[in-house]
Design a protein around this motif. Structure first.
Motif, PDB file in Angstrom:
ATOM      1  N   CYS A 119      -8.477  -0.949  -5.297  1.00  0.00           N
ATOM      2  CA  CYS A 119      -8.822   0.431  -4.936  1.00  0.00           C
ATOM      3  C   CYS A 119     -10.275   0.688  -5.332  1.00  0.00           C
ATOM      4  O   CYS A 119     -10.672   0.391  -6.454  1.00  0.00           O
ATOM      5  CB  CYS A 119      -7.877   1.359  -5.701  1.00  0.00           C
ATOM      6  SG  CYS A 119      -8.217   3.094  -5.500  1.00  0.00           S
ATOM      7  N   ASP A 177      -4.684   3.103  10.603  1.00  0.00           N
ATOM      8  CA  ASP A 177      -4.314   3.251   9.195  1.00  0.00           C
ATOM      9  C   ASP A 177      -5.243   2.404   8.331  1.00  0.00           C
ATOM     10  O   ASP A 177      -5.046   1.186   8.203  1.00  0.00           O
ATOM     11  CB  ASP A 177      -2.851   2.826   8.990  1.00  0.00           C
ATOM     12  CG  ASP A 177      -1.899   3.777   9.708  1.00  0.00           C
ATOM     13  OD1 ASP A 177      -1.987   4.988   9.469  1.00  0.00           O
ATOM     14  OD2 ASP A 177      -1.087   3.307  10.529  1.00  0.00           O
ATOM     15  N   GLY A 178      -6.253   3.044   7.765  1.00  0.00           N
ATOM     16  CA  GLY A 178      -7.190   2.317   6.909  1.00  0.00           C
ATOM     17  C   GLY A 178      -8.483   3.093   6.814  1.00  0.00           C
ATOM     18  O   GLY A 178      -8.508   4.316   6.962  1.00  0.00           O
ATOM     19  N   ASN A 197      -2.622  -2.452  11.448  1.00  0.00           N
ATOM     20  CA  ASN A 197      -3.143  -1.159  10.970  1.00  0.00           C
ATOM     21  C   ASN A 197      -4.208  -0.569  11.892  1.00  0.00           C
ATOM     22  O   ASN A 197      -4.372   0.649  11.953  1.00  0.00           O
ATOM     23  CB  ASN A 197      -3.758  -1.299   9.569  1.00  0.00           C
ATOM     24  CG  ASN A 197      -2.729  -1.491   8.504  1.00  0.00           C
ATOM     25  OD1 ASN A 197      -1.902  -2.404   8.604  1.00  0.00           O
ATOM     26  ND2 ASN A 197      -2.741  -0.655   7.474  1.00  0.00           N
ATOM     27  N   TYR A 233       0.853  -1.197   0.000  1.00  0.00           N
ATOM     28  CA  TYR A 233       0.000   0.000   0.000  1.00  0.00           C
ATOM     29  C   TYR A 233       0.883   1.238   0.000  1.00  0.00           C
ATOM     30  O   TYR A 233       0.680   2.171  -0.758  1.00  0.00           O
ATOM     31  CB  TYR A 233      -0.950   0.015   1.207  1.00  0.00           C
ATOM     32  CG  TYR A 233      -1.804   1.253   1.191  1.00  0.00           C
ATOM     33  CD1 TYR A 233      -2.884   1.353   0.316  1.00  0.00           C
ATOM     34  CD2 TYR A 233      -1.505   2.346   1.999  1.00  0.00           C
ATOM     35  CE1 TYR A 233      -3.646   2.509   0.260  1.00  0.00           C
ATOM     36  CE2 TYR A 233      -2.268   3.508   1.951  1.00  0.00           C
ATOM     37  CZ  TYR A 233      -3.327   3.583   1.073  1.00  0.00           C
ATOM     38  OH  TYR A 233      -4.080   4.740   1.006  1.00  0.00           O
ATOM     39  N   TRP A 242      -8.572   5.380   2.968  1.00  0.00           N
ATOM     40  CA  TRP A 242      -7.637   4.596   2.147  1.00  0.00           C
ATOM     41  C   TRP A 242      -8.323   4.059   0.880  1.00  0.00           C
ATOM     42  O   TRP A 242      -7.647   3.699  -0.065  1.00  0.00           O
ATOM     43  CB  TRP A 242      -7.035   3.454   2.968  1.00  0.00           C
ATOM     44  CG  TRP A 242      -5.936   3.902   3.892  1.00  0.00           C
ATOM     45  CD1 TRP A 242      -5.852   5.107   4.527  1.00  0.00           C
ATOM     46  CD2 TRP A 242      -4.761   3.160   4.268  1.00  0.00           C
ATOM     47  NE1 TRP A 242      -4.698   5.160   5.279  1.00  0.00           N
ATOM     48  CE2 TRP A 242      -4.024   3.981   5.140  1.00  0.00           C
ATOM     49  CE3 TRP A 242      -4.291   1.890   3.969  1.00  0.00           C
ATOM     50  CZ2 TRP A 242      -2.809   3.565   5.702  1.00  0.00           C
ATOM     51  CZ3 TRP A 242      -3.094   1.467   4.537  1.00  0.00           C
ATOM     52  CH2 TRP A 242      -2.357   2.309   5.388  1.00  0.00           C
TER      53      TRP A 242
END
Ligand SMILES: O=C(O)CCC(=O)C(=O)O
Length: 263
Positions: free
Chosen positions: A242, A136-137, A213, A116, A141
């Motif tokens: 994505c 983190d996510g 994360n 990532y 993201w």
């Protein structure tokens, strides 16, 4: 020392339970010296690649005062973040090292593993800035599934008071605090008394931490008078895509192929 399979199993079990684990000092001093020098050369513009992402630190040392979207501001050792370090062959060799493959194989079994992001997180010699509790996510993201594995390598000693990472152990188990991800809102911090949970993870240069994360984590300014540089790499299940549609969806570099994955 490179951990054997048993040590990696133990570390991954600890990370699953607590949201973090230590892998020990994996990078020797020569490797770390090369990575440090390369990090500085990139910040000074002596080594450059199209597509590098830069964020300079705030003058005040406050996270709230950071500027976004400004990118490269000229040679400076006071960048806070430099992303896309996979473009650099020295960093790539470390990101793709065999011990990381063996860790990723345990977290994402029978899958290709993609990247990532791989970025320098720098607290410059003047102290840098604080990084608040965050995950983190999430929607920020924009992925179709949540990555869970970050491998963080200290490029300098990161003692308590010197910008070391702190975690709130076990908080990953409840998933994202908000659908957006990122900074954990104040009311959630208070409800869990995050301050009381805070566990500092001091590290010496070359040491590697596993960070889930979703575990709440943060770091303070450095008060040592020297830089605290670190490389943070987020590895994903290679099937991750994505979800972004307004612009062209991102594609992700494959680091490890499923076929290479014997432990
Ligand atoms: O290096 C730091 O201070 C924090 C790194 C971090 O938040 C991360 O790797 O996700």
């Amino acid at each position: 020392m490179i951990p054997d399979d048993r040590a990696l199993d133990d570390a991954v079990a600890h990370y699953r339970e607590h949201g973090w684990a230590r892998l020990g000092k994996l990078a020797d001093d020569a490797t770390i010296a090369r990575l440090r020098a390369r990090a500085d050369a990139i910040m000074l513009g002596e080594v450059t690649y199209p597509g590098l992402f830069f964020q300079h630190d705030s003058e005040s040392g406050r996270y709230e005062d950071l500027e976004y979207g400004k990118g490269w501001k000229g040679p400076s050792l006071a960048y806070r973040k430099v992303e896309k370090l996979e473009l650099d062959p020295l960093f790539w060799d470390w990101i793709a090292s065999d011990v990381f493959r063996r860790v990723a194989a345990r977290v994402y079994p029978n899958a290709d593993v993609t990247l990532y992001r791989a970025f320098l997180m720098n607290k410059h010699a003047g102290g840098g800035s604080n990084l608040p509790w965050h995950q983190d996510g999430g929607d920020f993201w924009g992925l179709d599934r949540e990555p869970t594995l970050q491998l963080w390598t200290a490029l300098d000693d990161a003692p308590v008071g010197g910008g070391c990472v702190e975690v709130a152990p076990g908080t990953h188990a409840a998933g994202l605090a908000t659908p957006l991800g990122g900074v954990v809102p104040e009311d959630k911090l208070e409800r869990l008394d995050a301050e009381a949970l805070a566990l500092p993870l001091p590290a010496v240069a070359g040491e590697v931490l596993l960070i889930h994360n979703h575990v709440w984590h943060r770091s303070g300014r450095s008060r040592t008078g020297h830089a605290r540089r670190a490389l943070s790499v987020c590895y994903m299940d290679g099937a991750t895509t994505c979800r972004r549609r307004k612009r062209a969806p991102r594609t992700f570099v494959r680091v490890f192929a499923a076929s290479e994955r014997a432990c």
